[in-house]
Write a protein that holds these residues in place. Structure first.
Motif, PDB file in Angstrom:
ATOM      1  N   ALA A   1      -2.998  38.988   8.414  1.00 29.36           N
ATOM      2  CA  ALA A   1      -3.516  38.971   9.040  1.00 29.36           C
ATOM      3  C   ALA A   1      -2.958  37.575  10.059  1.00 29.36           C
ATOM      4  O   ALA A   1      -2.828  37.092  10.840  1.00 29.36           O
ATOM      5  CB  ALA A   1      -5.208  38.703   9.671  1.00 29.36           C
ATOM      6  N   SER A   2      -2.842  36.410   9.192  1.00 30.95           N
ATOM      7  CA  SER A   2      -2.635  35.602   9.301  1.00 30.95           C
ATOM      8  C   SER A   2      -0.940  35.096   9.689  1.00 30.95           C
ATOM      9  O   SER A   2      -0.394  34.269  11.019  1.00 30.95           O
ATOM     10  CB  SER A   2      -2.111  34.156   7.766  1.00 30.95           C
ATOM     11  N   GLU A   3      -0.049  36.084   9.100  1.00 32.99           N
ATOM     12  CA  GLU A   3       1.166  36.374   9.237  1.00 32.99           C
ATOM     13  C   GLU A   3       1.165  36.716  10.696  1.00 32.99           C
ATOM     14  O   GLU A   3       2.060  36.684  11.522  1.00 32.99           O
ATOM     15  CB  GLU A   3       1.827  37.463   8.838  1.00 32.99           C
ATOM     16  N   GLN A   4       0.393  37.341  11.347  1.00 30.98           N
ATOM     17  CA  GLN A   4       0.688  38.629  12.514  1.00 30.98           C
ATOM     18  C   GLN A   4      -0.976  37.632  13.484  1.00 30.98           C
ATOM     19  O   GLN A   4      -0.905  37.959  14.722  1.00 30.98           O
ATOM     20  CB  GLN A   4      -0.429  39.797  12.360  1.00 30.98           C
ATOM     21  N   ASP A   5      -1.020  36.452  13.339  1.00 30.03           N
ATOM     22  CA  ASP A   5      -2.606  36.317  13.998  1.00 30.03           C
ATOM     23  C   ASP A   5      -2.943  36.662  15.017  1.00 30.03           C
ATOM     24  O   ASP A   5      -3.837  36.534  16.105  1.00 30.03           O
ATOM     25  CB  ASP A   5      -1.277  34.969  15.389  1.00 30.03           C
ATOM     26  N   VAL A   6      -3.860  37.527  13.667  1.00 28.54           N
ATOM     27  CA  VAL A   6      -5.181  37.951  13.987  1.00 28.54           C
ATOM     28  C   VAL A   6      -6.315  36.898  13.336  1.00 28.54           C
ATOM     29  O   VAL A   6      -6.257  36.870  12.301  1.00 28.54           O
ATOM     30  CB  VAL A   6      -4.917  39.311  13.357  1.00 28.54           C
ATOM     31  N   ASP A   7      -7.388  37.574  14.174  1.00 24.07           N
ATOM     32  CA  ASP A   7      -8.843  36.667  13.703  1.00 24.07           C
ATOM     33  C   ASP A   7      -9.605  37.530  12.479  1.00 24.07           C
ATOM     34  O   ASP A   7      -9.043  38.329  12.513  1.00 24.07           O
ATOM     35  CB  ASP A   7      -9.946  36.250  14.630  1.00 24.07           C
ATOM     36  N   THR A   8      -9.334  36.347  11.800  1.00 19.57           N
ATOM     37  CA  THR A   8     -10.392  37.480  10.106  1.00 19.57           C
ATOM     38  C   THR A   8     -12.125  37.386   9.913  1.00 19.57           C
ATOM     39  O   THR A   8     -12.400  35.450  10.015  1.00 19.57           O
ATOM     40  CB  THR A   8      -9.828  36.579   9.175  1.00 19.57           C
ATOM     41  N   LEU A   9     -12.221  38.114   9.643  1.00 20.48           N
ATOM     42  CA  LEU A   9     -13.897  37.621   9.004  1.00 20.48           C
ATOM     43  C   LEU A   9     -14.167  38.960   8.064  1.00 20.48           C
ATOM     44  O   LEU A   9     -13.681  39.831   7.882  1.00 20.48           O
ATOM     45  CB  LEU A   9     -14.775  38.726   9.444  1.00 20.48           C
ATOM     46  N   VAL A  10     -14.913  37.866   6.601  1.00 23.37           N
ATOM     47  CA  VAL A  10     -14.807  38.700   5.551  1.00 23.37           C
ATOM     48  C   VAL A  10     -16.274  39.012   5.784  1.00 23.37           C
ATOM     49  O   VAL A  10     -17.346  37.848   5.727  1.00 23.37           O
ATOM     50  CB  VAL A  10     -14.384  37.564   4.700  1.00 23.37           C
ATOM     51  N   CYS A  11     -16.566  39.899   5.460  1.00 26.75           N
ATOM     52  CA  CYS A  11     -17.902  40.848   5.472  1.00 26.75           C
ATOM     53  C   CYS A  11     -18.567  41.506   4.300  1.00 26.75           C
ATOM     54  O   CYS A  11     -17.724  41.973   3.811  1.00 26.75           O
ATOM     55  CB  CYS A  11     -17.690  42.105   6.845  1.00 26.75           C
ATOM     56  N   VAL A  12     -19.649  40.144   3.928  1.00 30.44           N
ATOM     57  CA  VAL A  12     -20.332  40.786   2.525  1.00 30.44           C
ATOM     58  C   VAL A  12     -21.225  42.118   3.223  1.00 30.44           C
ATOM     59  O   VAL A  12     -22.314  41.666   3.287  1.00 30.44           O
ATOM     60  CB  VAL A  12     -20.866  39.827   1.716  1.00 30.44           C
TER      61      VAL A  12
ATOM     62  N   GLU B   1     -13.618  30.305   3.026  1.00 34.89           N
ATOM     63  CA  GLU B   1     -14.864  29.600   4.517  1.00 34.89           C
ATOM     64  C   GLU B   1     -13.787  28.547   4.873  1.00 34.89           C
ATOM     65  O   GLU B   1     -14.172  28.773   6.181  1.00 34.89           O
ATOM     66  CB  GLU B   1     -15.797  28.715   3.934  1.00 34.89           C
ATOM     67  N   SER B   2     -13.128  28.535   4.479  1.00 38.04           N
ATOM     68  CA  SER B   2     -11.951  28.044   5.721  1.00 38.04           C
ATOM     69  C   SER B   2     -10.265  28.169   5.961  1.00 38.04           C
ATOM     70  O   SER B   2      -9.751  28.068   6.935  1.00 38.04           O
ATOM     71  CB  SER B   2     -11.496  26.232   4.579  1.00 38.04           C
ATOM     72  N   LEU B   3     -10.859  29.905   5.726  1.00 37.07           N
ATOM     73  CA  LEU B   3      -9.741  29.693   6.279  1.00 37.07           C
ATOM     74  C   LEU B   3     -10.348  31.943   7.015  1.00 37.07           C
ATOM     75  O   LEU B   3      -9.502  32.444   8.227  1.00 37.07           O
ATOM     76  CB  LEU B   3      -9.206  30.883   4.862  1.00 37.07           C
ATOM     77  N   ALA B   4     -11.330  32.027   7.083  1.00 35.43           N
ATOM     78  CA  ALA B   4     -11.852  33.232   7.604  1.00 35.43           C
ATOM     79  C   ALA B   4     -13.770  32.647   8.367  1.00 35.43           C
ATOM     80  O   ALA B   4     -14.523  31.858   7.108  1.00 35.43           O
ATOM     81  CB  ALA B   4     -11.774  34.373   6.478  1.00 35.43           C
ATOM     82  N   ASP B   5     -13.719  33.684   9.175  1.00 38.57           N
ATOM     83  CA  ASP B   5     -15.160  33.503   9.481  1.00 38.57           C
ATOM     84  C   ASP B   5     -15.900  34.603   8.589  1.00 38.57           C
ATOM     85  O   ASP B   5     -15.200  35.141   7.686  1.00 38.57           O
ATOM     86  CB  ASP B   5     -15.947  34.513  11.059  1.00 38.57           C
ATOM     87  N   ILE B   6     -17.423  34.185   8.153  1.00 39.94           N
ATOM     88  CA  ILE B   6     -17.633  35.709   7.011  1.00 39.94           C
ATOM     89  C   ILE B   6     -19.517  35.147   7.607  1.00 39.94           C
ATOM     90  O   ILE B   6     -19.722  35.101   8.464  1.00 39.94           O
ATOM     91  CB  ILE B   6     -18.227  34.446   5.392  1.00 39.94           C
ATOM     92  N   ALA B   7     -19.798  37.020   7.536  1.00 41.26           N
ATOM     93  CA  ALA B   7     -20.802  37.573   7.601  1.00 41.26           C
ATOM     94  C   ALA B   7     -20.942  38.327   6.514  1.00 41.26           C
ATOM     95  O   ALA B   7     -20.681  38.940   5.527  1.00 41.26           O
ATOM     96  CB  ALA B   7     -20.784  39.031   8.781  1.00 41.26           C
ATOM     97  N   VAL B   8     -22.697  37.750   6.019  1.00 43.16           N
ATOM     98  CA  VAL B   8     -23.120  39.364   4.623  1.00 43.16           C
ATOM     99  C   VAL B   8     -24.541  39.825   6.163  1.00 43.16           C
ATOM    100  O   VAL B   8     -24.938  39.119   6.584  1.00 43.16           O
ATOM    101  CB  VAL B   8     -24.218  38.321   4.226  1.00 43.16           C
ATOM    102  N   ILE B   9     -24.377  40.901   5.823  1.00 42.66           N
ATOM    103  CA  ILE B   9     -24.502  42.446   5.944  1.00 42.66           C
ATOM    104  C   ILE B   9     -25.456  43.614   5.505  1.00 42.66           C
ATOM    105  O   ILE B   9     -25.185  43.280   3.969  1.00 42.66           O
ATOM    106  CB  ILE B   9     -23.946  42.736   7.242  1.00 42.66           C
ATOM    107  N   SER B  10     -26.008  43.764   5.813  1.00 43.09           N
ATOM    108  CA  SER B  10     -26.866  45.681   5.290  1.00 43.09           C
ATOM    109  C   SER B  10     -27.114  46.716   6.844  1.00 43.09           C
ATOM    110  O   SER B  10     -27.581  45.976   7.677  1.00 43.09           O
ATOM    111  CB  SER B  10     -28.186  44.900   4.786  1.00 43.09           C
ATOM    112  N   THR B  11     -26.487  47.142   5.679  1.00 37.53           N
ATOM    113  CA  THR B  11     -26.299  48.341   6.851  1.00 37.53           C
ATOM    114  C   THR B  11     -27.919  49.013   6.543  1.00 37.53           C
ATOM    115  O   THR B  11     -27.853  49.895   7.575  1.00 37.53           O
ATOM    116  CB  THR B  11     -25.215  49.336   6.668  1.00 37.53           C
TER     117      THR B  11
END
Length: 293
Positions: A100-111, A131-141
């Motif tokens: 994603a970084s190579e493509q300049d695409v925003d990234t989020l890591v979702c737990v 935390e310094s590389l991507a946004d982070i979300a913690v979720i429960s479906t």
């Protein structure tokens, strides 16, 4: 009546593609000539086509971004989904973040699966490493935790979901859409690995303009071939420690007096994150050295 138009590939199954045209029509299409080759057409591609009784894709327009495995193009953002079960493959997450970084695409890591007992441990590991590389979300479906905030993050963008099988990517789409759109699966009894219920990539479009590509789960992803010295550039979380390295251009492997290795020893940098870096670096270096064989 035969006519020419263009549109976006929103689905592909066994060489048959669905293209949503500029007129808003979903047209089943086949590819012409050289485009029949595997991997020639990505989901998300903008294509020119001729429509008669069925559509024929004539050419693929230049891609603004593209990821290989999953084969998705022109996305604005990547959501990497991990969960307590199956056991998170952080090396896979590292590779996806680099892509994603190579493509300049925003990234989020979702737990996902925050309702599970081990979720806090996974969330801590994700925060520590990313935390310094991507946004982070913690979720429960299951409980709805974090779904609204994640939906806001995605709003109006073309987002690709990626990760292992059974981490809950399809369930996540169902939770956002508010209805059962995608099949969901569970872990296999043997080995605790995910069952792959998503057999193809498909774009789901929401009323607010958000587009979400659900992708097949996978556990292996080979890095593209490049000079191994470039790898350290993707580990920007190492940068502060790299300033302490004796040698300019230190690759943080076998060099003496390496600030990154010192930070690992002193507990200032995640040892697990560093070990994954070494695995990638040595693998890429070995392939690079054999590139002419």
């Amino acid at each position: 009546m035969k006519y020419r138009t263009y549109g976006q590939v929103i689905k592909g199954v066994a060489g048959c593609y669905t293209v949503r045209t500029a007129q808003g029509e979903d047209v089943p299409c086949f590819a012409r000539g050289k485009l029949r080759a595997k991997g020639a057409i990505f989901i998300g591609d903008i294509v020119d086509l001729t429509v008669d009784k069925e559509g024929v894709i004539e050419q693929v327009r230049p891609r603004a971004s593209a990821l290989v495995r999953p084969y998705v193009s022109n996305m604005d953002a990547l959501v990497i989904v991990v969960a307590p079960s199956p056991k998170p493959d952080m090396l896979l997450a590292d590779k996806l973040i680099i892509g994603a970084s190579e493509q300049d695409v925003d990234t989020l890591v979702c737990v996902n699966k925050a309702d599970m007992e081990q979720a806090e441990d996974v969330a801590r590991e994700v925060a520590r490493d990313y935390e310094s590389l991507a946004d982070i979300a913690v979720i429960s479906t299951q409980t709805g935790q974090g779904i609204e905030a994640l939906t806001r993050w995605m709003r109006g963008r073309f987002v690709c979901l990626a990760g292992q099988s059974a981490v809950g990517k399809s369930s996540l789409i169902n939770a956002i859409v508010g209805q059962t759109r995608m099949r969901t699966g569970d872990l296999s009894a043997k080995g605790g690995r995910g069952k792959n219920t998503t057999r193809h990539i498909e774009i789901v479009e929401l009323a607010d303009g958000t587009k979400i590509a659900d992708t097949c789960g996978f556990n292996m992803l080979e890095m593209p071939l490049f000079d191994p010295a470039r790898l350290r550039g993707y580990y920007t979380d190492f940068d502060d420690f790299a300033q302490e390295c004796r040698y300019r251009g230190c690759c943080h492997d076998s060099e003496e007096d390496c600030g990154v290795k010192r930070a690992v020893r002193e507990g200032r940098l995640s040892a697990a994150r560093y070990e994954r870096y070494l695995r990638l670096y040595r693998d890429i270096k070995q392939r690079w050295n054999k590139r002419y064989e």
